[in-house]
Design a protein around this motif. Sequence first.
Motif, PDB file in Angstrom:
ATOM      1  N   ARG A 228       1.095  -1.412   0.320  1.00  0.00           N
ATOM      2  CA  ARG A 228       0.912   0.120  -0.301  1.00  0.00           C
ATOM      3  C   ARG A 228       1.105   1.284  -0.144  1.00  0.00           C
ATOM      4  O   ARG A 228       2.008   0.744   0.374  1.00  0.00           O
ATOM      5  CB  ARG A 228      -1.276   0.185   1.130  1.00  0.00           C
ATOM      6  CG  ARG A 228      -0.623  -0.439   2.179  1.00  0.00           C
ATOM      7  CD  ARG A 228      -1.036  -0.388   3.408  1.00  0.00           C
ATOM      8  NE  ARG A 228      -0.824  -0.731   4.903  1.00  0.00           N
ATOM      9  CZ  ARG A 228      -0.711   0.958   6.038  1.00  0.00           C
ATOM     10  NH1 ARG A 228      -0.504   1.813   5.149  1.00  0.00           N
ATOM     11  NH2 ARG A 228       0.352   0.666   6.982  1.00  0.00           N
ATOM     12  N   VAL A 229       0.061   2.230  -0.240  1.00  0.00           N
ATOM     13  CA  VAL A 229       0.694   3.850  -0.386  1.00  0.00           C
ATOM     14  C   VAL A 229       0.330   4.819   0.661  1.00  0.00           C
ATOM     15  O   VAL A 229      -0.469   4.741   0.786  1.00  0.00           O
ATOM     16  CB  VAL A 229       0.913   4.387  -2.258  1.00  0.00           C
ATOM     17  CG1 VAL A 229       1.626   3.712  -2.990  1.00  0.00           C
ATOM     18  CG2 VAL A 229      -0.431   4.252  -2.226  1.00  0.00           C
ATOM     19  N   SER A 230       0.807   5.537   1.060  1.00  0.00           N
ATOM     20  CA  SER A 230       0.670   6.718   1.845  1.00  0.00           C
ATOM     21  C   SER A 230      -0.596   7.840   0.816  1.00  0.00           C
ATOM     22  O   SER A 230      -0.929   8.266   1.768  1.00  0.00           O
ATOM     23  CB  SER A 230       2.071   7.681   2.083  1.00  0.00           C
ATOM     24  OG  SER A 230       2.654   7.939   1.389  1.00  0.00           O
TER      25      SER A 230
ATOM     26  N   ILE B 178       1.981   1.575  -9.560  1.00  0.00           N
ATOM     27  CA  ILE B 178       3.943   0.921  -9.289  1.00  0.00           C
ATOM     28  C   ILE B 178       3.754  -0.550  -8.472  1.00  0.00           C
ATOM     29  O   ILE B 178       3.046  -1.739  -7.649  1.00  0.00           O
ATOM     30  CB  ILE B 178       3.619   1.261  -7.068  1.00  0.00           C
ATOM     31  CG1 ILE B 178       3.821   2.751  -7.558  1.00  0.00           C
ATOM     32  CG2 ILE B 178       5.055   1.244  -6.098  1.00  0.00           C
ATOM     33  CD1 ILE B 178       4.091   3.698  -6.160  1.00  0.00           C
ATOM     34  N   HIS B 179       4.674  -1.298  -9.495  1.00  0.00           N
ATOM     35  CA  HIS B 179       4.933  -2.569  -9.507  1.00  0.00           C
ATOM     36  C   HIS B 179       6.276  -2.801  -8.657  1.00  0.00           C
ATOM     37  O   HIS B 179       7.435  -2.473  -8.354  1.00  0.00           O
ATOM     38  CB  HIS B 179       5.588  -3.373 -10.675  1.00  0.00           C
ATOM     39  CG  HIS B 179       5.688  -4.957 -10.643  1.00  0.00           C
ATOM     40  ND1 HIS B 179       5.218  -5.627 -10.990  1.00  0.00           N
ATOM     41  CD2 HIS B 179       6.803  -4.850 -11.292  1.00  0.00           C
ATOM     42  CE1 HIS B 179       5.225  -6.390 -11.272  1.00  0.00           C
ATOM     43  NE2 HIS B 179       6.188  -6.371 -11.260  1.00  0.00           N
ATOM     44  N   ILE B 180       5.704  -3.410  -7.591  1.00  0.00           N
ATOM     45  CA  ILE B 180       6.909  -4.835  -6.604  1.00  0.00           C
ATOM     46  C   ILE B 180       7.125  -6.032  -7.319  1.00  0.00           C
ATOM     47  O   ILE B 180       5.552  -6.331  -7.253  1.00  0.00           O
ATOM     48  CB  ILE B 180       5.913  -4.215  -5.218  1.00  0.00           C
ATOM     49  CG1 ILE B 180       5.966  -2.842  -4.564  1.00  0.00           C
ATOM     50  CG2 ILE B 180       7.701  -5.578  -4.359  1.00  0.00           C
ATOM     51  CD1 ILE B 180       4.641  -2.424  -4.567  1.00  0.00           C
TER      52      ILE B 180
ATOM     53  N   ASP C 162       0.907  -4.968  -7.252  1.00  0.00           N
ATOM     54  CA  ASP C 162       0.915  -3.646  -8.150  1.00  0.00           C
ATOM     55  C   ASP C 162      -0.605  -3.191  -7.333  1.00  0.00           C
ATOM     56  O   ASP C 162      -1.594  -3.560  -6.709  1.00  0.00           O
ATOM     57  CB  ASP C 162       0.419  -4.145  -9.505  1.00  0.00           C
ATOM     58  CG  ASP C 162       0.927  -4.266 -10.452  1.00  0.00           C
ATOM     59  OD1 ASP C 162       2.448  -4.718 -10.088  1.00  0.00           O
ATOM     60  OD2 ASP C 162       0.824  -5.417 -11.124  1.00  0.00           O
ATOM     61  N   VAL C 163       0.506  -1.392  -6.786  1.00  0.00           N
ATOM     62  CA  VAL C 163      -0.624  -0.922  -5.936  1.00  0.00           C
ATOM     63  C   VAL C 163      -1.097   0.369  -7.572  1.00  0.00           C
ATOM     64  O   VAL C 163      -0.109   1.262  -7.700  1.00  0.00           O
ATOM     65  CB  VAL C 163       0.187  -0.262  -5.679  1.00  0.00           C
ATOM     66  CG1 VAL C 163      -0.684   0.604  -4.507  1.00  0.00           C
ATOM     67  CG2 VAL C 163       0.424  -1.404  -3.851  1.00  0.00           C
ATOM     68  N   THR C 164      -2.480   0.864  -7.244  1.00  0.00           N
ATOM     69  CA  THR C 164      -3.194   2.040  -7.915  1.00  0.00           C
ATOM     70  C   THR C 164      -2.020   3.570  -7.865  1.00  0.00           C
ATOM     71  O   THR C 164      -2.473   3.550  -6.554  1.00  0.00           O
ATOM     72  CB  THR C 164      -4.318   2.120  -8.330  1.00  0.00           C
ATOM     73  OG1 THR C 164      -5.116   0.774  -8.860  1.00  0.00           O
ATOM     74  CG2 THR C 164      -5.006   2.977  -9.244  1.00  0.00           C
ATOM     75  N   PHE C 165      -1.508   3.940  -8.676  1.00  0.00           N
ATOM     76  CA  PHE C 165      -1.165   5.036  -7.506  1.00  0.00           C
ATOM     77  C   PHE C 165      -1.498   6.559  -9.570  1.00  0.00           C
ATOM     78  O   PHE C 165      -1.312   5.903 -10.528  1.00  0.00           O
ATOM     79  CB  PHE C 165       0.651   5.539  -8.367  1.00  0.00           C
ATOM     80  CG  PHE C 165       1.458   6.435  -7.334  1.00  0.00           C
ATOM     81  CD1 PHE C 165       0.990   6.886  -6.107  1.00  0.00           C
ATOM     82  CD2 PHE C 165       2.014   7.052  -7.977  1.00  0.00           C
ATOM     83  CE1 PHE C 165       1.313   7.908  -5.531  1.00  0.00           C
ATOM     84  CE2 PHE C 165       2.814   8.206  -8.090  1.00  0.00           C
ATOM     85  CZ  PHE C 165       2.673   8.570  -6.547  1.00  0.00           C
ATOM     86  N   LYS C 166      -1.073   7.889  -8.382  1.00  0.00           N
ATOM     87  CA  LYS C 166      -1.434   8.581 -10.304  1.00  0.00           C
ATOM     88  C   LYS C 166      -0.497   9.787 -10.035  1.00  0.00           C
ATOM     89  O   LYS C 166      -0.264   9.928  -9.232  1.00  0.00           O
ATOM     90  CB  LYS C 166      -2.837   9.063  -9.849  1.00  0.00           C
ATOM     91  CG  LYS C 166      -3.214  10.431 -11.103  1.00  0.00           C
ATOM     92  CD  LYS C 166      -4.520  10.640 -11.394  1.00  0.00           C
ATOM     93  CE  LYS C 166      -5.052  12.013 -11.899  1.00  0.00           C
ATOM     94  NZ  LYS C 166      -6.219  12.821 -11.841  1.00  0.00           N
TER      95      LYS C 166
ATOM     96  N   GLY D 202       3.133  14.215  -7.718  1.00  0.00           N
ATOM     97  CA  GLY D 202       3.698  15.201  -8.204  1.00  0.00           C
ATOM     98  C   GLY D 202       4.823  14.618  -8.867  1.00  0.00           C
ATOM     99  O   GLY D 202       5.933  14.383  -7.789  1.00  0.00           O
ATOM    100  N   THR D 203       5.691  14.694  -9.774  1.00  0.00           N
ATOM    101  CA  THR D 203       6.996  14.914 -10.630  1.00  0.00           C
ATOM    102  C   THR D 203       8.281  15.271  -9.256  1.00  0.00           C
ATOM    103  O   THR D 203       7.998  16.610  -9.319  1.00  0.00           O
ATOM    104  CB  THR D 203       7.381  14.987 -11.842  1.00  0.00           C
ATOM    105  OG1 THR D 203       6.186  13.873 -12.115  1.00  0.00           O
ATOM    106  CG2 THR D 203       8.832  14.533 -12.151  1.00  0.00           C
ATOM    107  N   GLY D 204       8.923  14.609  -8.784  1.00  0.00           N
ATOM    108  CA  GLY D 204       9.964  14.878  -8.054  1.00  0.00           C
ATOM    109  C   GLY D 204       9.684  15.074  -6.240  1.00  0.00           C
ATOM    110  O   GLY D 204      10.626  15.347  -5.583  1.00  0.00           O
ATOM    111  N   GLY D 205       8.416  14.499  -6.438  1.00  0.00           N
ATOM    112  CA  GLY D 205       8.372  14.359  -4.360  1.00  0.00           C
ATOM    113  C   GLY D 205       8.273  12.792  -4.234  1.00  0.00           C
ATOM    114  O   GLY D 205       9.155  12.214  -5.132  1.00  0.00           O
ATOM    115  N   THR D 206       8.039  12.213  -2.799  1.00  0.00           N
ATOM    116  CA  THR D 206       7.621  11.116  -2.964  1.00  0.00           C
ATOM    117  C   THR D 206       6.414  10.227  -2.351  1.00  0.00           C
ATOM    118  O   THR D 206       6.220  10.817  -2.428  1.00  0.00           O
ATOM    119  CB  THR D 206       9.345  11.227  -1.603  1.00  0.00           C
ATOM    120  OG1 THR D 206       8.467  11.653  -0.838  1.00  0.00           O
ATOM    121  CG2 THR D 206      10.582  11.443  -2.519  1.00  0.00           C
ATOM    122  N   VAL D 207       6.814   9.042  -2.784  1.00  0.00           N
ATOM    123  CA  VAL D 207       5.155   8.151  -1.545  1.00  0.00           C
ATOM    124  C   VAL D 207       6.499   7.523  -0.674  1.00  0.00           C
ATOM    125  O   VAL D 207       7.306   6.185  -1.404  1.00  0.00           O
ATOM    126  CB  VAL D 207       4.381   7.895  -3.019  1.00  0.00           C
ATOM    127  CG1 VAL D 207       5.894   6.868  -3.620  1.00  0.00           C
ATOM    128  CG2 VAL D 207       3.859   7.520  -2.088  1.00  0.00           C
TER     129      VAL D 207
END
Length: 352
Positions: free
Chosen positions: A47-49, A121-123, A134-138, A54-59
């Motif tokens: 899972r993601v936080s 996001i593919h792990i 796979d976790v859905t991410f935009k 956006g580009t340049g950030g982190t998750v």
Amino acid sequence: MKTCRYGDIPARLPAVLTVLTVLALVLLTLGAPLTGGAAAAEGPTARVSQAEAGTGGTVTVTGARWRPRALLTLLICGQNMIGGTNSCANGDGRAVTVGADGSFTTKLPVAEPPEPCPCVIHIATVTGEAAAADVTFKVAGHPVAPLPKERSGGERLSVLAARLDGSSGLLTWFGAPPRRRLVVTVGNLGSTPARDPVFEVGTSHGVFAPSWEEQRWRGTVQPGKKARVELDVELSAGAHGDYLVSLRYGDKLLVEEPWAVGRPWGVALFWVLLCVVVAAAVFRIGMAVVNKVRPRTAPAAPPPPSSPGPAPASGAGPALPWFTPDTSPEARTHHQISAPSEEIRPTPKGNA
């Protein structure tokens, strides 16, 4: 009345047992899907936080129920990773090692994949038993395009001929990675053209499972046609022994080719020469040190030459070899000098 009542009990007992058996079978049948769902829930999860960045950030990505101590790769992929890892931002991926409890937490930089969204996001595991999630991410600001139409599976590729091209060079004899080219003739036996098919090339050694690598072939194989496909195969440095090169498309294994890799004897020769050179250098250095630290002694005088016969008298030179001691000129002179002289008597004057 009592006799009839108690007599009916044995007749009803089989019916009761039949009903109980049917109920047990129904419960087992209903419980099977529940058991399967619980087993499926035991697979790896992630899972993601946050669902968008956006580009340049982190998750922050968190996972659970993974194999302990497994090495994972995390990638942001476009088009739901339909095209494999070619649709992922491979240069901005991250690797993480799972803890002993099967969980992990890591930060993944947000980057735009080469394909439009929808993104995931593919792990996936790198070595050992394959596992993925796979976790859905935009990705904010990244273009979005509809997914390509799913293929009906009408293309059916089969291998008509296969061989390994190439040979080992001098560098391979000294431990360089062996390389070959897998050349296969692929035919499409289906009714749908195969466009840019993604093959998986695997190499295995001994009883170990093959390690697979995706390779995309640029081209189209029309239905009923055939094409020549060339894929590169490379082993690790210093590899030797009997290897097996496998090729599969989807879930179908197309071909397996044996590959006998010679032992890099140049490496052994190099180490032997190195040991000889080092041993000779150490010997020379040791001899130089010994020669430097040992005490200096004066050279001994050479012994006098031996002469035949008796030693000559003091002050006289050695006797000549062609004269005996009695006949040498020195002996004669010495004999004349040392001989007694005759007594000279005076003559009487009267007799004169």
